[in-house]
Design a protein around this motif. Sequence first.
Motif, short mmCIF file in Angstrom:
data_model
loop_
_atom_site.label_atom_id
_atom_site.label_comp_id
_atom_site.label_asym_id
_atom_site.label_seq_id
_atom_site.Cartn_x
_atom_site.Cartn_y
_atom_site.Cartn_z
N GLY A 4 0.86 -1.19 0.00
CA GLY A 4 0.00 0.00 0.00
C GLY A 4 0.89 1.23 0.00
O GLY A 4 1.89 1.28 0.72
N ALA A 5 0.53 2.20 -0.85
CA ALA A 5 1.39 3.38 -1.02
C ALA A 5 0.55 4.65 -1.10
O ALA A 5 0.76 5.50 -1.95
CB ALA A 5 2.24 3.23 -2.27
N SER A 6 -0.41 4.81 -0.16
CA SER A 6 -1.23 6.03 -0.17
C SER A 6 -0.41 7.20 0.36
O SER A 6 0.62 7.02 1.02
CB SER A 6 -2.48 5.84 0.70
OG SER A 6 -2.09 5.77 2.06
N ASN A 7 -0.91 8.42 0.08
CA ASN A 7 -0.21 9.62 0.54
C ASN A 7 -0.17 9.72 2.05
O ASN A 7 0.77 10.26 2.62
CB ASN A 7 -0.90 10.87 -0.01
CG ASN A 7 -0.64 11.03 -1.49
OD1 ASN A 7 0.30 10.44 -2.03
ND2 ASN A 7 -1.47 11.80 -2.15
N ASP A 27 3.26 -10.51 -7.72
CA ASP A 27 3.82 -11.45 -6.74
C ASP A 27 4.33 -10.77 -5.46
O ASP A 27 5.52 -10.87 -5.11
CB ASP A 27 4.93 -12.28 -7.39
CG ASP A 27 5.13 -13.60 -6.65
OD1 ASP A 27 4.44 -13.83 -5.63
OD2 ASP A 27 5.98 -14.40 -7.09
N ILE A 28 3.43 -10.11 -4.78
CA ILE A 28 3.80 -9.46 -3.51
C ILE A 28 4.28 -10.51 -2.51
O ILE A 28 5.18 -10.25 -1.69
CB ILE A 28 2.60 -8.65 -2.96
CG1 ILE A 28 2.48 -7.36 -3.78
CG2 ILE A 28 2.75 -8.32 -1.48
CD1 ILE A 28 1.37 -6.45 -3.40
N ALA A 29 3.74 -11.72 -2.60
CA ALA A 29 4.13 -12.78 -1.66
C ALA A 29 5.64 -13.03 -1.73
O ALA A 29 6.30 -13.23 -0.69
CB ALA A 29 3.36 -14.05 -1.96
#
Length: 295
Positions: free
Chosen positions: A169-172, A198-200
């Motif tokens: 997750g990369a929200s502000n 492939d985040i795993a």
Amino acid sequence: MSVSETGRILDGRAVAAKVMESLVQRTAALRDTGHQASLDALIVGANQSGSVYAANQAKMCAEVGIEYRLHELPEASTQEDILALIDRLNADDQVTAIMLHLPLPQGVGTELVQSRIDVSKDVEGVNPANIGNVLYGRRSLVPCTALATMTLIESTGIDLPGKLVVCIGASNIVGKPVAVLLMRAEATVVSTNIHTPDIAAHCRQADVIVSAVGKPGLIHGDMVRPGAVVIDVGITRVMDSETGRKRTAGDVDFESVQTVAGWLTPVPGGVGPVTVAMLLRNTVDAAERRISSTR
Ligand code: NAD
């Protein structure tokens, strides 16, 4: 790794209580010099969850000796009305900390309003100028959830330089500031988002995983390296199939991850209470800085 080294719970309520204790002393020290720490909160329109949050905030502020002032504007308020109130609070020397309850009414530009809050009074760290200061490592008011995440990671005693941290997750307001704070702590940081394949595989390499998505069950035990620190920022209201009642769930499948992780935050009772404590800490920081800048 022995079994005793896995599944340790990072108790957010205990971490928050320690922070609150230190704030009681700092607000008392301010009063000794004739100053009162205060928080001015703005809420627009009848918003039930906002009102509950505001009532809770007032109680927490009272506990640590911060004066809480709630400014309520009607739902029909225009962007100009809201900006005018912010301008008034910005100009008032007695006001040292401002926070804005969301959501704002339709048609009001949230980012525009947030950007209007005086940088030195912006205790939620939502003015982009404060995020810029975080990036450059200058003194600033850092978004509270990002600060809470760092505080919990540091409470494990992990030495971050040389460690691999995967942020999901990369929200502000959460994911990006967390990644920046971790970079400043000289960790090796991988920032992932909904498009990351492939985040795993990234997670399995990580010494620390921070998940800030809002998707229950996203992180499973088979994605976690044994002994890793897992910080669950996610908050989602879900229906519990056993009780038939709504409950709060994080991003992490607690049961499977607990058997592998070294440290793990629960939801509720992890990042949430520390986030509230960080808002109050930013509030006291802002009051102290204002006083030292006028000496
Ligand atoms: P957001 O919707 O603004 O951002 C979500 C991020 O997750 C985005 O970067 C998106 O690309 C990414 N994402 C979405 N689905 C994904 C997937 N399947 N795999 C990987 N990445 C994915 O959300 P936000 O405001 O950052 O909040 C995130 C979560 O944190 C929410 O559940 C929110 O309720 C919670 N939150 C908790 C606190 C707290 O104090 N504990 C504070 C703020 C937000």
